[in-house]
Write a protein that holds these residues in place. Structure first.
Motif, PDB file in Angstrom:
ATOM      1  N   PRO A  15       0.838  -1.205   0.000  1.00 37.06           N
ATOM      2  CA  PRO A  15       0.000   0.000   0.000  1.00 37.06           C
ATOM      3  C   PRO A  15       0.871   1.252   0.000  1.00 37.06           C
ATOM      4  O   PRO A  15       1.918   1.295   0.652  1.00 37.06           O
ATOM      5  N   LYS A  17       0.578   5.530   0.366  1.00 38.73           N
ATOM      6  CA  LYS A  17      -0.197   6.752   0.580  1.00 38.73           C
ATOM      7  C   LYS A  17       0.078   7.761  -0.532  1.00 38.73           C
ATOM      8  O   LYS A  17       1.102   7.676  -1.223  1.00 38.73           O
ATOM      9  N   PRO A  18      -0.789   8.767  -0.671  1.00 40.34           N
ATOM     10  CA  PRO A  18      -0.442   9.895  -1.540  1.00 40.34           C
ATOM     11  C   PRO A  18       0.888  10.501  -1.093  1.00 40.34           C
ATOM     12  O   PRO A  18       1.128  10.692   0.105  1.00 40.34           O
ATOM     13  N   VAL A  21       1.412  13.346   1.554  1.00 37.11           N
ATOM     14  CA  VAL A  21       1.231  13.138   2.994  1.00 37.11           C
ATOM     15  C   VAL A  21       2.063  11.968   3.513  1.00 37.11           C
ATOM     16  O   VAL A  21       1.994  11.644   4.702  1.00 37.11           O
ATOM     17  N   ALA A  22       2.849  11.358   2.659  1.00 39.69           N
ATOM     18  CA  ALA A  22       3.646  10.200   3.070  1.00 39.69           C
ATOM     19  C   ALA A  22       4.855  10.623   3.887  1.00 39.69           C
ATOM     20  O   ALA A  22       5.401  11.711   3.705  1.00 39.69           O
ATOM     21  N   SER A  24       5.499  11.576   7.056  1.00 39.84           N
ATOM     22  CA  SER A  24       5.441  12.845   7.780  1.00 39.84           C
ATOM     23  C   SER A  24       6.490  12.940   8.885  1.00 39.84           C
ATOM     24  O   SER A  24       6.881  14.041   9.293  1.00 39.84           O
ATOM     25  N   THR A  60      -2.681   2.285  -4.625  1.00 38.59           N
ATOM     26  CA  THR A  60      -2.398   3.711  -4.447  1.00 38.59           C
ATOM     27  C   THR A  60      -3.290   4.551  -5.348  1.00 38.59           C
ATOM     28  O   THR A  60      -3.683   4.108  -6.428  1.00 38.59           O
ATOM     29  N   ASP A  62      -2.100   7.762  -5.861  1.00 38.15           N
ATOM     30  CA  ASP A  62      -1.179   8.844  -6.200  1.00 38.15           C
ATOM     31  C   ASP A  62      -0.799   8.763  -7.681  1.00 38.15           C
ATOM     32  O   ASP A  62      -0.250   7.753  -8.133  1.00 38.15           O
ATOM     33  N   ASP A  97      -7.095   2.847  -4.969  1.00 39.22           N
ATOM     34  CA  ASP A  97      -7.518   2.662  -3.587  1.00 39.22           C
ATOM     35  C   ASP A  97      -9.014   2.963  -3.509  1.00 39.22           C
ATOM     36  O   ASP A  97      -9.431   4.047  -3.113  1.00 39.22           O
ATOM     37  N   GLY A 102      -7.988   4.685   4.239  1.00 35.71           N
ATOM     38  CA  GLY A 102      -6.798   4.411   5.027  1.00 35.71           C
ATOM     39  C   GLY A 102      -6.136   3.095   4.676  1.00 35.71           C
ATOM     40  O   GLY A 102      -6.562   2.360   3.783  1.00 35.71           O
ATOM     41  N   LEU A 103      -5.077   2.809   5.429  1.00 33.98           N
ATOM     42  CA  LEU A 103      -4.179   1.701   5.122  1.00 33.98           C
ATOM     43  C   LEU A 103      -4.857   0.337   5.176  1.00 33.98           C
ATOM     44  O   LEU A 103      -4.742  -0.466   4.246  1.00 33.98           O
ATOM     45  N   ALA A 106      -7.364  -0.312   2.470  1.00 37.12           N
ATOM     46  CA  ALA A 106      -6.649  -0.459   1.205  1.00 37.12           C
ATOM     47  C   ALA A 106      -6.085  -1.869   1.065  1.00 37.12           C
ATOM     48  O   ALA A 106      -6.153  -2.481  -0.010  1.00 37.12           O
TER      49      ALA A 106
END
Length: 239
Positions: A15, A17-18, A21-22, A24, A60, A62, A97, A102-103, A106
């Protein structure tokens, strides 16, 4: 006539994330680029595991990641299109996704998709931030997974999860997040950590912080992450 058990075919789920926001907690201005690079190195290692892994599914939404993964796919074979699938190339498939929640949703979506495409397969969810992963390490971990039910491998710190496996016919039931290793144990997953221990350092070395990145660098980074660091060699990443 006696029958011989054969090893299951695996679909590996990653998985992502975009990228905006990955990572952080990774205190670097190029953390989005590094998140993508680490995902590409993770995907490349999975694809190099060999015939036991019949498909890699990256979940994803993204657009930048989709393009980069499609390029990775094109370096291996032609890209096909499919319903609810962004790109598909041989053993690599990039899926939208669809839950967008969320994770864990997904991963549940990816597992359901995997078993529609490959009925009877075993499924393993792997972190997307494993820039030092070696194909032989993942091959070893999949071979150690239990033949029924689920297995879990802790990260280097011992509290997170870098790999969650589900044998054919078993639900994945992902519980990723803070304290996920214990959560997976509590839900019945078999602990693979003691068995594999320090024999799979790249698989257990996920990267959330600059210190993690330094540790991964000491193990040897994959080509995409090495290129990303060379493009923006922040002093905060120095070993």
């Amino acid at each position: 006539m006696p029958t011989t058990e054969t090893a299951p075919s695996w679909v590996v789920l990653v998985p992502l994330k975009p990228l905006t926001v990955a990572k952080s907690r990774l205190d670097r201005p190029d953390r989005g680029a590094l998140a993508l690079a680490m995902a590409l190195d993770t995907a490349g290692a999975v694809l190099d595991v060999g015939g036991g892994v019949v498909r890699l599914v990256v979940v994803t939404d993204d657009h930048r990641a989709r393009r980069a993964l499609t390029e990775l796919a094109q370096s291996r074979s032609a890209v096909l299109a499919g319903a609810a699938v962004v790109g598909q190339s041989g053993r690599l498939l990039v899926a939208a996704d669809e839950p967008g929640r969320g994770l864990n949703p997904a991963l549940a979506h990816g597992a359901a998709l995997a078993r529609r495409i490959h009925p009877g397969c075993a499924v393993a969810a792997v972190s997307a931030d494993l820039p030092a992963l070696r194909p032989a390490e993942l091959r070893q971990a999949l071979a150690a997974a239990p033949p029924s039910g689920r297995g879990v491998l802790a990260d280097a710190v011992g509290t997170g999860t870098v790999l969650l496996s589900a044998a054919p016919g078993s639900p994945l039931c992902p519980s990723f997040g803070p304290g996920s290793f214990q959560a997976h144990l509590d839900s019945g997953a078999v602990d693979l950590t003691a068995r594999l221990a320090d024999t799979v350092p790249g698989l257990r070395r996920d990267v959330d912080t600059v210190a993690d990145l330094t540790a991964a660098r000491a193990l040897g980074l994959g080509p995409a992450t090495a290129r990303a660091l060379a493009a923006d060699p922040s002093p905060r990443s120095a070993a």
